[in-house]
Scaffold this motif. Structure first.
Motif, mmCIF file in Angstrom:
data_model
loop_
_atom_site.group_PDB
_atom_site.id
_atom_site.type_symbol
_atom_site.label_atom_id
_atom_site.label_comp_id
_atom_site.label_asym_id
_atom_site.label_seq_id
_atom_site.Cartn_x
_atom_site.Cartn_y
_atom_site.Cartn_z
ATOM 1 N N GLU A 1 37.424 48.078 30.915
ATOM 2 C CA GLU A 1 38.361 47.103 31.717
ATOM 3 C C GLU A 1 38.034 45.803 31.636
ATOM 4 O O GLU A 1 38.737 44.800 31.997
ATOM 5 C CB GLU A 1 38.436 47.625 33.012
ATOM 6 C CG GLU A 1 37.311 47.248 33.784
ATOM 7 C CD GLU A 1 36.279 48.216 33.968
ATOM 8 O OE1 GLU A 1 35.187 48.128 34.687
ATOM 9 O OE2 GLU A 1 36.325 49.302 33.080
ATOM 10 N N ALA A 2 37.060 45.263 30.628
ATOM 11 C CA ALA A 2 36.534 43.797 30.579
ATOM 12 C C ALA A 2 37.573 43.089 29.930
ATOM 13 O O ALA A 2 38.301 43.624 28.951
ATOM 14 C CB ALA A 2 35.220 43.877 29.756
ATOM 15 N N ASN A 3 37.851 42.000 30.475
ATOM 16 C CA ASN A 3 39.000 41.018 29.640
ATOM 17 C C ASN A 3 38.231 39.828 28.984
ATOM 18 O O ASN A 3 38.885 39.072 28.511
ATOM 19 C CB ASN A 3 39.953 40.525 30.782
ATOM 20 C CG ASN A 3 39.365 39.983 31.876
ATOM 21 O OD1 ASN A 3 38.180 39.842 32.051
ATOM 22 N ND2 ASN A 3 40.366 39.624 32.684
ATOM 23 N N HIS A 4 36.736 39.870 29.046
ATOM 24 C CA HIS A 4 36.130 39.041 28.400
ATOM 25 C C HIS A 4 34.735 39.839 27.833
ATOM 26 O O HIS A 4 34.257 40.505 28.723
ATOM 27 C CB HIS A 4 35.692 37.652 29.105
ATOM 28 C CG HIS A 4 36.938 36.807 29.445
ATOM 29 N ND1 HIS A 4 37.564 35.871 28.847
ATOM 30 C CD2 HIS A 4 37.464 36.686 30.711
ATOM 31 C CE1 HIS A 4 38.475 35.272 29.606
ATOM 32 N NE2 HIS A 4 38.309 35.955 30.726
ATOM 33 N N LEU B 1 39.054 37.708 37.181
ATOM 34 C CA LEU B 1 40.357 37.581 37.743
ATOM 35 C C LEU B 1 40.692 36.159 38.394
ATOM 36 O O LEU B 1 39.856 35.846 39.346
ATOM 37 C CB LEU B 1 40.712 38.359 39.144
ATOM 38 C CG LEU B 1 41.997 38.769 39.389
ATOM 39 C CD1 LEU B 1 43.158 39.125 38.444
ATOM 40 C CD2 LEU B 1 42.126 39.909 40.555
ATOM 41 N N GLY B 2 41.422 35.266 37.581
ATOM 42 C CA GLY B 2 41.297 33.742 38.106
ATOM 43 C C GLY B 2 40.225 33.027 37.787
ATOM 44 O O GLY B 2 39.682 33.265 36.601
ATOM 45 N N ASP B 3 39.468 32.753 38.702
ATOM 46 C CA ASP B 3 38.243 31.915 38.789
ATOM 47 C C ASP B 3 37.209 32.771 39.232
ATOM 48 O O ASP B 3 35.755 32.138 39.193
ATOM 49 C CB ASP B 3 38.238 30.689 39.668
ATOM 50 C CG ASP B 3 39.069 29.607 38.773
ATOM 51 O OD1 ASP B 3 39.515 29.567 37.482
ATOM 52 O OD2 ASP B 3 39.376 28.808 39.422
ATOM 53 N N ILE B 4 37.257 33.945 39.374
ATOM 54 C CA ILE B 4 36.436 34.888 39.988
ATOM 55 C C ILE B 4 35.735 35.966 39.040
ATOM 56 O O ILE B 4 36.664 36.673 38.569
ATOM 57 C CB ILE B 4 37.055 35.628 41.323
ATOM 58 C CG1 ILE B 4 37.573 34.563 42.282
ATOM 59 C CG2 ILE B 4 36.014 36.601 41.995
ATOM 60 C CD1 ILE B 4 38.151 35.025 43.693
ATOM 61 N N VAL B 5 34.767 36.207 38.997
ATOM 62 C CA VAL B 5 34.162 37.367 38.246
ATOM 63 C C VAL B 5 34.098 38.346 38.909
ATOM 64 O O VAL B 5 33.143 38.675 40.001
ATOM 65 C CB VAL B 5 32.478 36.720 37.781
ATOM 66 C CG1 VAL B 5 31.864 38.021 37.005
ATOM 67 C CG2 VAL B 5 32.489 35.546 36.879
#
Length: 79
Positions: free
Chosen positions: A27-30, A50-54
């Motif tokens: 599910e990683a987006n990076h 998600l946004g600025d939150i890891v």
């Protein structure tokens, strides 16, 4: 200074024998791949942001105990 050196060695050994967050993350987006051609260490770091939150971090790879321990400690610090 000896106690600090012993603590450092214990932490490195602990993280290298039992790395935390050592897994692929579908599910990683990076993600980022690292390879050291001099010694052969390879590490892939996965992030779910998600946004600025890891939201989550993990890693997978193979290498020396210092390499695996530092990836494990980095993942701990990011969480």
């Amino acid at each position: 200074m000896n106690e600090l050196r012993e603590l450092y060695q214990e932490v490195i050994l602990d993280h290298s024998k039992s790395p935390r967050h050592f897994r692929e993350m579908p599910e990683a987006n990076h993600h980022a791949d690292g390879h050291n051609p001099l010694c052969g260490d390879r590490v892939t770091v996965y992030l779910h942001v998600l946004g600025d939150i890891v939201e989550d971090v993990s890693f997978k790879g193979a290498g020396c105990s210092i390499s695996m321990a530092s990836a494990s400690m980095m993942a701990d610090a990011l969480r």
